[in-house]
Design a protein around this motif. Structure first.
Motif, PDB file in Angstrom:
ATOM      1  N   LEU A  71       0.971  -1.015   0.610  1.00 20.27           N
ATOM      2  CA  LEU A  71       0.157   0.205  -0.270  1.00 20.27           C
ATOM      3  C   LEU A  71       1.052   1.197  -0.078  1.00 20.27           C
ATOM      4  CD1 LEU A  71      -3.060  -0.325   2.539  1.00 20.27           C
ATOM      5  CD2 LEU A  71      -3.197  -0.039  -0.082  1.00 20.27           C
ATOM      6  N   VAL A  72       2.250   1.294   0.175  1.00 24.03           N
ATOM      7  CA  VAL A  72       2.505   2.066   1.001  1.00 24.03           C
ATOM      8  C   VAL A  72       3.669   2.620  -0.214  1.00 24.03           C
ATOM      9  CG1 VAL A  72       5.232   3.602   1.781  1.00 24.03           C
ATOM     10  CG2 VAL A  72       3.088   2.582   3.528  1.00 24.03           C
ATOM     11  N   LEU A  73       4.191   1.526  -1.286  1.00 26.54           N
ATOM     12  CA  LEU A  73       4.735   1.208  -2.139  1.00 26.54           C
ATOM     13  C   LEU A  73       3.524   2.311  -3.472  1.00 26.54           C
ATOM     14  CD1 LEU A  73       7.116  -1.459  -2.357  1.00 26.54           C
ATOM     15  CD2 LEU A  73       7.576   1.318  -1.850  1.00 26.54           C
ATOM     16  N   VAL A  74       2.832   1.377  -3.391  1.00 26.63           N
ATOM     17  CA  VAL A  74       1.586   1.683  -4.462  1.00 26.63           C
ATOM     18  C   VAL A  74       1.094   3.541  -4.280  1.00 26.63           C
ATOM     19  CG1 VAL A  74      -1.099   1.614  -5.422  1.00 26.63           C
ATOM     20  CG2 VAL A  74       1.011  -0.161  -4.868  1.00 26.63           C
ATOM     21  N   SER A  75       1.117   4.091  -2.950  1.00 23.54           N
ATOM     22  CA  SER A  75       0.559   5.554  -2.343  1.00 23.54           C
ATOM     23  C   SER A  75       1.778   6.568  -3.255  1.00 23.54           C
ATOM     24  CB  SER A  75       0.447   5.526  -1.326  1.00 23.54           C
ATOM     25  OG  SER A  75      -0.885   4.490  -1.619  1.00 23.54           O
ATOM     26  N   ALA A  76       3.356   5.720  -2.799  1.00 24.40           N
ATOM     27  CA  ALA A  76       4.366   6.832  -3.315  1.00 24.40           C
ATOM     28  C   ALA A  76       3.895   6.635  -4.852  1.00 24.40           C
ATOM     29  CB  ALA A  76       5.223   6.051  -2.403  1.00 24.40           C
ATOM     30  N   ALA A  77       3.471   5.495  -5.961  1.00 22.66           N
ATOM     31  CA  ALA A  77       4.422   5.455  -6.876  1.00 22.66           C
ATOM     32  C   ALA A  77       3.036   6.359  -7.480  1.00 22.66           C
ATOM     33  CB  ALA A  77       3.521   3.910  -7.773  1.00 22.66           C
TER      34      ALA A  77
END
Length: 171
Positions: free
Chosen positions: A13-19
């Motif tokens: 979730l963190v990585l997708v949100s950052a992307a």
């Protein structure tokens, strides 16, 4: 086991949100760069390629060359396709409005569905065809006025970028 899954889920979730944050701010930051589109695209390609290469070396170590040789035509299609798409993206942001690029890119699910039907004969539901038709009409209405003011080249490049992403999805 469940704890690891929850941890990986949160990390995802963190990585997708950052992307999503990085991707959605690309238009703003691209417009801030005073260099021309080709210079911006060149340096973006150099630094992007460098970071991907460093990641690949760190991840694959000794298996890097074997992985490169085993890409096959789908892998090389995605490599070339990605380079064309990212170049078209930067150029489109310099030649038309960020809003036009975003609106045209929002048609990606429809373009991917159509390409999937053409390329691999994937079945497309009637509701998808209807939604795609309505979305395409909306894009024509939203972007149509700006093409009269000379943004047609940028809009065409935005569509090329959308098409290259659809090719990557279907491939």
């Amino acid at each position: 086991m469940i704890m690891d899954r929850d941890k990986h889920y949160r990390l995802g979730l963190v990585l997708v949100s950052a992307a999503a944050l990085a991707w959605s701010s690309a238009g703003y930051f691209t417009r801030l760069i005073p260099a021309d589109a080709w210079t911006t695209s060149f340096w973006r390609g150099i630094f992007g390629g460098l970071f991907i290469a460093l990641f690949a070396v760190a991840w694959l170590r000794r298996g890097l060359w074997r992985a490169i040789r085993s890409l096959g035509w789908p892998g090389w299609l995605i490599v070339v396709n990605g380079a064309v798409g990212m170049t078209a993206f930067i150029l489109s942001l310099k030649l038309t409005s960020v809003a036009d690029v975003s609106i045209i890119y929002a048609t990606l699910p429809c373009v991917a569905a159509g390409l999937g039907w053409l390329w691999v004969r994937e079945r497309v539901a009637a509701s998808t065809i209807l939604a795609s038709t309505v979305a395409a009409a909306g894009v024509v209405v939203m972007v149509g006025g700006t093409t009269l003011s000379g943004h047609l080249g940028g809009d065409a490049l935005a569509f090329l970028q959308t098409l290259t992403m659809a090719v990557a999805i279907v491939a």
